[in-house]
Design an enzyme around this catalytic site. Structure first.
Site, PDB file in Angstrom:
ATOM      1  N   GLY A  85       6.573  19.018 -64.440  1.00  0.00           N
ATOM      2  CA  GLY A  85       5.926  19.883 -63.458  1.00  0.00           C
ATOM      3  C   GLY A  85       4.673  20.514 -64.023  1.00  0.00           C
ATOM      4  N   GLY A 107       2.610  22.929 -62.529  1.00  0.00           N
ATOM      5  CA  GLY A 107       2.166  24.118 -61.797  1.00  0.00           C
ATOM      6  C   GLY A 107       1.722  25.173 -62.802  1.00  0.00           C
ATOM      7  CD  GLU A 131      -0.835  36.905 -49.304  1.00  0.00           C
ATOM      8  OE1 GLU A 131      -1.201  37.809 -50.051  1.00  0.00           O
ATOM      9  OE2 GLU A 131      -0.672  35.737 -49.690  1.00  0.00           O
ATOM     10  CG  ASP A 142       8.321  29.736 -58.236  1.00  0.00           C
ATOM     11  OD1 ASP A 142       8.205  30.807 -58.873  1.00  0.00           O
ATOM     12  OD2 ASP A 142       7.686  29.481 -57.193  1.00  0.00           O
TER      13      ASP A 142
END
Ligand code: FAD
Length: 420
Positions: A8, A10, A159, A286
Site C-alpha cells: 500500500g 498511501g 465536507e 487506516d
C-alpha cells in the site's frame, strides 16, 4: 541488504518507504495504482473544483532519487503474515525480512440493501472521478439533474455536502437548471462531526444550512436504490446520486493474512506497531487499530497514518541493528474540517483549542501541507491554491462553464486515472 515489502502506497506506506529508502533498505512498495493519492482533497475532485491529476502523484516520480525503493503496480491478492509473503494478481510472490501492511480502508456499507451497488464511496481518485463524471452527465442529461444525498455526518460527509451545496448554488447563480437540485446530508447520529465539541457541531450545522444543504439528523438510511434513498423515518428521497460517507473498514486484503481482524475489520497492533505473534510484521495507518497513549485506537486520520508509517520504518531500522523497538508516540495535531469556502472548524492539539473561520483554515492548511510533503516538494503551490480556494467570495467554478483552478505542482509526468 535487508528486504522490506510495503503493501500500500498511501500516506502510511509512502512515509515508511521514504525513510527506509533513505536508510538504504531494499524496499518493494506495492500498490494497485502507479500513483499516490491524497484522500483529503477527493471531494474537491468529485465536485469539479480540482482535476484528478492534481491529487495524485506518480510513485516513480516520488521515489526517483531512491533507486532502492522499487515500485510495483499490482493488485495484492494474498498476504501471509507467518511466512511474510505477498502475492499479486500477476502471480508474483514477494518474500521479505520485514512486511508492512499499509493498505488503508474502504467503505463499510453495514449491510444496507443496495448501498454497495448504487452509492458512490469516496476513497480513491478513481472513485472521485467516477462521481464527478456521473454528476456531470446528470447535469447535461435531458431529464435534468437529481438531488444529491450524502450519507454520513463525519468530516468526509460534511465536507462533501458543503462542496455540492456550493456547486449547485453556483449553478443557480448562472441560471443553469442544475441549480434546481438539492443537497441532503443524512446522519444516523444526532450531531454532525461527532468527535468535535458541541460548539463545532452547531457551527457545522449552521454553515451547511447556510450553504443551502438540508440536514437530517437522527435518521438512518435503510436502502439505496438506483432512483432513490429510503430513510428510517419512512421518507424516500428521489436521487440517482447517493454519496456514501457512512463508515469504513479495513481493505479486504487485510482479511486472511493470519491475524484475526479487530474493530472495523482492522488489524490490531501492539504499541510498537507490530502484529502480535508475527515477527517482522507491522500494520500501520487506516488498515490498523493503532493504539494511542491511553491504549485506545486512534482515529483514521492522515497524521496517524503518516506518523505510524514513519515510526514503523524507525522500528525496522532499530530491529535490524539488534536494538529493541519503541512504542509509537502520536503527535496529536487536532481535528479539523472545511465546510465550503470561507468556513472551517479546527480543534487543535491534545487540549482541543477551538478555532473557526480563517484561523481554523490556516491550521487545516498547515496539517495538510505536512501530509503532502512526502509526495510533493512544492508544497507552497498547494498553499497558494488553497488560500485562493478558501478566500474566493465568488461562487465555485463549474466545470461545464470553465476549467477549475489547478495546483501548480510543475510535475513533469502526470498519472493516468481511470474511473472504476
Ligand atoms: C474522502 C476522505 C477525506 C479525508 N480527509 C481527511 C482530512 O481532511 N484530514 C485527515 O487527516 N485525514 C483525512 N482522511 C483520512 C486520511 O486520508 C487517511 O487516514 C489516510 O489516507 C490513510 O492512509 P493509509 O496510508 O493508511 O491508507 P490509504 O491512503 O488509503 O492508502 C492505502 C493504499 O493501499 C492501496 N491498496 C489497498 N488495497 C490494495 C490491494 N489489494 N492491492 C494493491 N494496493 C492496495 C491503495 O491503492 C492505497 O494507495 C480522509 C479520508 C477520506 C476517504
Amino acid at each position: 541488504m535487508t528486504h522490506v515489502v510495503i503493501a500500500g502506497a498511501g500516506l502510511a506506506g509512502v512515509a515508511c518507504a521514504h525513510e527506509l529508502g533513505r536508510a538504504g533498505f531494499d524496499v518493494h512498495l506495492i500498490d494497485r495504482n502507479d500513483y499516490h493519492q491524497f484522500q483529503p482533497l477527493l471531494y474537491q475532485v468529485a465536485t469539479s473544483q480540482l482535476p484528478a491529476v492534481d491529487v495524485a502523484r506518480p510513485l516513480k516520480a516520488i521515489f526517483a532519487k531512491l533507486p532502492n525503493v522499487r515500485v510495483v503496480q499490482s493488485e495484492i491478492t494474498a498476504i501471509d503474515f507467518a511466512a511474510r509473503t505477498v502475492v499479486t494478481d500477476s502471480g508474483a510472490e514477494f518474500v521479505c525480512d520485514y512486511l508492512v501492511l499499509a493498505a488503508g480502508a474502504c467503505a463499510n456499507f453495514f449491510g444496507t440493501p443496495g448501498a454497495e451497488e448504487h452509492s458512490f464511496p469516496l476513497y480513491s481518485v478513481a472513485d472521485a472521478e467516477r462521481l464527478r463524471l456521473h454528476v456531470r452527465a446528470l447535469l447535461e442529461a435531458p431529464s435534468g439533474p437529481t438531488d444529491v444525498v450524502v450519507v454520513g455526518g463525519g468530516p468526509t460527509g460534511v465536507e462533501t455536502a458543503g462542496a455540492f451545496a456550493e456547486l449547485f448554488s453556483a449553478l443557480r447563480t448562472m441560471k443553469h437548471r442544475g441549480g434546481e437540485a438539492e443537497v441532503y446530508l443524512v446522519n444516523h447520529g444526532k450531531a454532525l462531526l461527532a468527535p468535535f465539541s458541541e460548539k463545532s457541531h452547531r457551527y457545522a450545522l449552521d454553515k451547511l444550512t447556510a450553504h443551502g444543504a438540508k440536514v437530517k439528523l437522527g435518521v438512518g438510511v435503510t436502502a439505496v436504490g438506483p432512483e432513490d434513498v429510503s430513510l428510517s423515518d419512512g421518507s424516500v428521497i428521489a436521487t440517482r446520486t447517493a454519496v456514501w460517507a457512512g463508515g469504513e473498514s479495513a481493505q479486504p486484503v487485510a482479511h486472511g493474512c493470519g491475524a484475526e481482524p479487530g474493530r472495523g475489520g482492522r488489524i490490531d497492533v501492539t504499541p510498537d506497531l507490530v502484529v502480535d505473534g508475527y515477527s517482522g510484521v507491522y500494520a500501520v495507518g487506516d488498515v490498523a487499530n493503532v493504539p494511542g497513549r491511553d491504549g485506545k485506537a486512534l482515529p483514521q486520520l492522515g497524521s496517524v497514518a503518516q506518523q505510524s508509517g514513519l515510526w514503523a520504518a524507525h522500528n525496522i531500522e532499530r530491529e535490524s541493528k539488534g536494538h529493541s523497538r519503541k512504542p509509537f508516540h502520536y503527535k496529536d495535531k487536532g481535528i479539523m474540517a472545511m465546510i465550503g469556502r470561507g468556513a472551517a472548524i479546527a480543534e487543535i492539539g491534545v487540549h482541543r483549542h477551538q478555532l473557526e473561520g480563517p484561523l481554523a483554515f490556516a491550521a487545516w492548511l498547515g496539517v495538510h501541507a505536512a501530509l503532502l510533503s512526502d509526495a510533493h516538494s512544492k508544497v507552497d503551490a498547494f498553499m497558494s491554491w488553497a488560500w485562493d480556494y478558501f478566500d474566493r467570495d465568488h461562487a465555485a467554478i463549474v466545470e461545464c462553464h470553465g476549467e477549475p483552478k489547478r495546483i501548480v505542482w510543475g510535475n513533469d509526468i502526470e498519472p493516468t486515472i481511470t474511473p472504476r
